[in-house]
Design a protein around this motif. Structure first.
Motif, PDB file in Angstrom:
ATOM      1  N   ALA A  29       0.549  -1.501   0.332  1.00 54.47           N
ATOM      2  CA  ALA A  29       0.359   0.298   0.162  1.00 54.47           C
ATOM      3  C   ALA A  29       1.128   0.949   0.083  1.00 54.47           C
ATOM      4  CB  ALA A  29      -0.643   0.092   1.173  1.00 54.47           C
ATOM      5  N   THR A  30       0.591   2.145  -0.703  1.00 58.54           N
ATOM      6  CA  THR A  30       1.264   3.357  -0.929  1.00 58.54           C
ATOM      7  C   THR A  30       0.083   4.129   0.011  1.00 58.54           C
ATOM      8  OG1 THR A  30       0.293   4.156  -2.627  1.00 58.54           O
ATOM      9  CG2 THR A  30       2.111   3.142  -2.839  1.00 58.54           C
ATOM     10  N   TRP A  31      -1.040   4.321   0.534  1.00 56.66           N
ATOM     11  CA  TRP A  31      -1.995   4.767   1.489  1.00 56.66           C
ATOM     12  C   TRP A  31      -2.707   3.855   1.759  1.00 56.66           C
ATOM     13  CZ3 TRP A  31      -2.909  10.442   1.535  1.00 56.66           C
ATOM     14  CH2 TRP A  31      -3.227  10.986   2.107  1.00 56.66           C
ATOM     15  N   ILE A  32      -3.123   4.287   3.065  1.00 54.85           N
ATOM     16  CA  ILE A  32      -3.490   3.474   4.467  1.00 54.85           C
ATOM     17  C   ILE A  32      -4.998   4.410   4.974  1.00 54.85           C
ATOM     18  CG2 ILE A  32      -3.746   2.325   6.407  1.00 54.85           C
ATOM     19  CD1 ILE A  32      -2.133   0.923   4.900  1.00 54.85           C
ATOM     20  N   ALA A  33      -6.086   3.788   4.134  1.00 54.01           N
ATOM     21  CA  ALA A  33      -7.288   4.128   4.970  1.00 54.01           C
ATOM     22  C   ALA A  33      -8.071   3.560   5.700  1.00 54.01           C
ATOM     23  CB  ALA A  33      -8.622   5.054   3.673  1.00 54.01           C
ATOM     24  N   THR A  34      -8.712   4.291   6.544  1.00 53.01           N
ATOM     25  CA  THR A  34      -9.944   3.521   7.719  1.00 53.01           C
ATOM     26  C   THR A  34     -10.509   3.797   7.572  1.00 53.01           C
ATOM     27  OG1 THR A  34      -8.489   4.889   9.908  1.00 53.01           O
ATOM     28  CG2 THR A  34      -6.807   3.145   9.312  1.00 53.01           C
ATOM     29  N   THR A  35     -11.525   2.742   8.225  1.00 43.95           N
ATOM     30  CA  THR A  35     -12.410   3.393   8.867  1.00 43.95           C
ATOM     31  C   THR A  35     -13.406   2.112   9.721  1.00 43.95           C
ATOM     32  OG1 THR A  35     -15.181   3.802   7.897  1.00 43.95           O
ATOM     33  CG2 THR A  35     -14.158   2.013   6.745  1.00 43.95           C
ATOM     34  N   ASP A  36     -14.286   1.899   9.902  1.00 44.83           N
ATOM     35  CA  ASP A  36     -15.079   1.508  11.166  1.00 44.83           C
ATOM     36  C   ASP A  36     -16.277   0.552  10.595  1.00 44.83           C
ATOM     37  OD1 ASP A  36     -13.458   2.943  12.752  1.00 44.83           O
ATOM     38  OD2 ASP A  36     -14.691   4.147  14.014  1.00 44.83           O
ATOM     39  N   ALA A  37     -16.153  -0.863  11.225  1.00 46.80           N
ATOM     40  CA  ALA A  37     -17.695  -1.571  11.182  1.00 46.80           C
ATOM     41  C   ALA A  37     -18.820  -1.229  10.733  1.00 46.80           C
ATOM     42  CB  ALA A  37     -16.571  -2.731  11.920  1.00 46.80           C
ATOM     43  N   ASP A  38     -19.225   0.177  11.823  1.00 46.28           N
ATOM     44  CA  ASP A  38     -20.520   0.101  12.312  1.00 46.28           C
ATOM     45  C   ASP A  38     -20.576   1.534  11.352  1.00 46.28           C
ATOM     46  OD1 ASP A  38     -18.946   1.980  14.173  1.00 46.28           O
ATOM     47  OD2 ASP A  38     -20.883   2.414  14.962  1.00 46.28           O
ATOM     48  N   SER A  39     -19.741   1.370  10.217  1.00 44.83           N
ATOM     49  CA  SER A  39     -19.851   3.339   9.187  1.00 44.83           C
ATOM     50  C   SER A  39     -19.826   2.797   8.032  1.00 44.83           C
ATOM     51  CB  SER A  39     -18.707   3.866   9.757  1.00 44.83           C
ATOM     52  OG  SER A  39     -18.429   4.043  11.248  1.00 44.83           O
ATOM     53  N   VAL A  40     -20.659   3.527   6.776  1.00 53.63           N
ATOM     54  CA  VAL A  40     -20.101   3.734   5.598  1.00 53.63           C
ATOM     55  C   VAL A  40     -20.155   4.906   4.907  1.00 53.63           C
ATOM     56  CG1 VAL A  40     -21.656   2.618   3.750  1.00 53.63           C
ATOM     57  CG2 VAL A  40     -22.676   2.438   6.153  1.00 53.63           C
ATOM     58  N   VAL A  41     -18.890   4.721   4.859  1.00 59.30           N
ATOM     59  CA  VAL A  41     -18.525   5.001   3.716  1.00 59.30           C
ATOM     60  C   VAL A  41     -19.048   5.862   1.991  1.00 59.30           C
ATOM     61  CG1 VAL A  41     -15.852   4.464   4.218  1.00 59.30           C
ATOM     62  CG2 VAL A  41     -16.793   4.047   1.809  1.00 59.30           C
ATOM     63  N   PRO A  42     -18.934   7.285   2.359  1.00 58.69           N
ATOM     64  CA  PRO A  42     -19.814   7.794   0.440  1.00 58.69           C
ATOM     65  C   PRO A  42     -19.126   7.208  -0.744  1.00 58.69           C
ATOM     66  CG  PRO A  42     -18.191   9.387   1.738  1.00 58.69           C
ATOM     67  CD  PRO A  42     -18.459   8.314   2.618  1.00 58.69           C
ATOM     68  N   PRO A  43     -19.788   7.217  -2.102  1.00 58.31           N
ATOM     69  CA  PRO A  43     -19.347   6.506  -2.915  1.00 58.31           C
ATOM     70  C   PRO A  43     -17.922   7.560  -3.251  1.00 58.31           C
ATOM     71  CG  PRO A  43     -21.460   7.485  -2.397  1.00 58.31           C
ATOM     72  CD  PRO A  43     -20.720   7.774  -1.541  1.00 58.31           C
ATOM     73  N   GLY A  44     -17.991   8.704  -3.003  1.00 59.37           N
ATOM     74  CA  GLY A  44     -16.626   9.528  -3.947  1.00 59.37           C
ATOM     75  C   GLY A  44     -14.982   9.253  -2.317  1.00 59.37           C
ATOM     76  N   TRP A  45     -15.975   8.350  -1.059  1.00 62.89           N
ATOM     77  CA  TRP A  45     -14.451   8.885  -0.376  1.00 62.89           C
ATOM     78  C   TRP A  45     -13.191   8.298  -0.699  1.00 62.89           C
ATOM     79  CZ3 TRP A  45     -11.843   4.552   2.470  1.00 62.89           C
ATOM     80  CH2 TRP A  45     -12.306   4.552   4.264  1.00 62.89           C
ATOM     81  N   LEU A  46     -12.990   7.086  -1.325  1.00 69.03           N
ATOM     82  CA  LEU A  46     -11.205   6.898  -1.586  1.00 69.03           C
ATOM     83  C   LEU A  46     -10.849   7.822  -3.187  1.00 69.03           C
ATOM     84  CD1 LEU A  46     -11.747   2.863  -2.322  1.00 69.03           C
ATOM     85  CD2 LEU A  46     -10.156   4.505  -0.627  1.00 69.03           C
ATOM     86  N   VAL A  47     -11.970   8.114  -3.540  1.00 67.49           N
ATOM     87  CA  VAL A  47     -11.993  10.137  -4.520  1.00 67.49           C
ATOM     88  C   VAL A  47     -11.111  10.799  -3.792  1.00 67.49           C
ATOM     89  CG1 VAL A  47     -12.918  11.311  -6.500  1.00 67.49           C
ATOM     90  CG2 VAL A  47     -13.260   9.310  -6.490  1.00 67.49           C
TER      91      VAL A  47
END
Length: 269
Positions: A99-117
């Motif tokens: 990985a060149t970039w590490i993103a994190t979220t939580d299991a009880d959460s939902v990211v938006p469609p543009g989150w990784l963009v």
């Protein structure tokens, strides 16, 4: 290769996503579905590698993760800081295409469609880290005044177009910067705040984004002590504890939750 690992030419960025999970069979599926959508949005620009860190799970969390065809790392730490760090270490140490970039979220959460963009844009623009906000998905189980008080406190943490909140549910960091500051510390609460504080103290470029909030649950019994669920519980208790006539419940110290007073990364609510 997992279902979320989209085939792109070598040399493109690799976005690793860490999802710590302790007994999250009920909510993890929605989380991973959101990540799948976010991954597709960057499919022509980057590879996405998702790892669920199943930490001391006694339910079907691991089964849910495998059903969604993402990586699973077993852990028995019962510690969210160790879980995030273990997932990040795994993604960064891949022999092929780490990985060149590490993103994190939580299991009880939902990211938006543009989150990784948004995170990929920040990465390509030279950012060392990206810090987003959260919004509660469903307030129906909490009293109306809780939502209003939460909104007031959260608004206090905004600064112009930016903000001073830090959430492990909405966070990303470049691999070199992550390694330089020592990664996530082994804390059962506040590992996200500590990481961002280290980045700030090291003079790293931290992008604070309000445009891509992650939707999170409104549960008041969470997995990490003094975490987001605890914050909501404190606000809820403010409105159910009887008080003497003419008095008000004591204010919760929300600005110090999981952090320290002062500084860019201190406002957590």
């Amino acid at each position: 290769m997992t279902e979320l690992d989209l085939v792109v030419p070598r040399g493109r960025p690799v976005l690793g996503v860490v999802v710590p999970a302790h007994d999250e069979e009920d909510l993890l599926g929605d989380c991973l579905a959101g990540l799948r959508t976010a991954a597709r949005a960057v499919g022509d620009r980057a590879r996405v590698d998702v790892v669920v860190v199943a930490d001391a799970c006694t339910d079907r969390t691991e089964r849910v993760a495998r059903r969604h065809h993402v990586g699973v790392l077993r852990l028995a730490a019962r510690n969210v800081g160790r879980a995030r760090a273990a997932g990040a270490d795994l993604l960064l140490s891949r022999r092929e295409e780490p990985a060149t970039w590490i993103a994190t979220t939580d299991a009880d959460s939902v990211v938006p469609p543009g989150w990784l963009v948004a995170q990929l844009d920040a990465c390509e623009a030279g950012a060392d880290a990206w810090v987003g906000t959260v919004e509660v998905e469903d307030w129906s189980g909490l009293a109306g005044p809780v939502r209003a008080r939460y909104g007031d406190l959260y608004a206090d943490g905004t600064v112009g177009d930016g903000h001073r909140h830090v959430h492990g549910a909405n966070l990303g960091v470049a691999a070199p910067a992550y390694r330089a500051v020592g990664g996530f510390p082994p804390l059962d609460t506040g590992e996200d705040v500590t990481l961002v504080r280290r980045l700030d103290d090291d003079g790293r470029r931290v992008v604070r984004d309000r445009a891509h909030p992650v939707r999170t649950s409104a549960r008041t019994v969470g997995r990490a002590p003094a975490g987001f669920a605890s914050h909501l519980r404190v606000l809820s208790e403010m409105h159910v504890i009887p008080t003497s006539p003419g008095t008000l419940p004591a204010e919760p110290r929300c600005s110090r939750r999981r952090g320290h007073e002062g500084g860019p990364a201190a406002r957590i609510s």
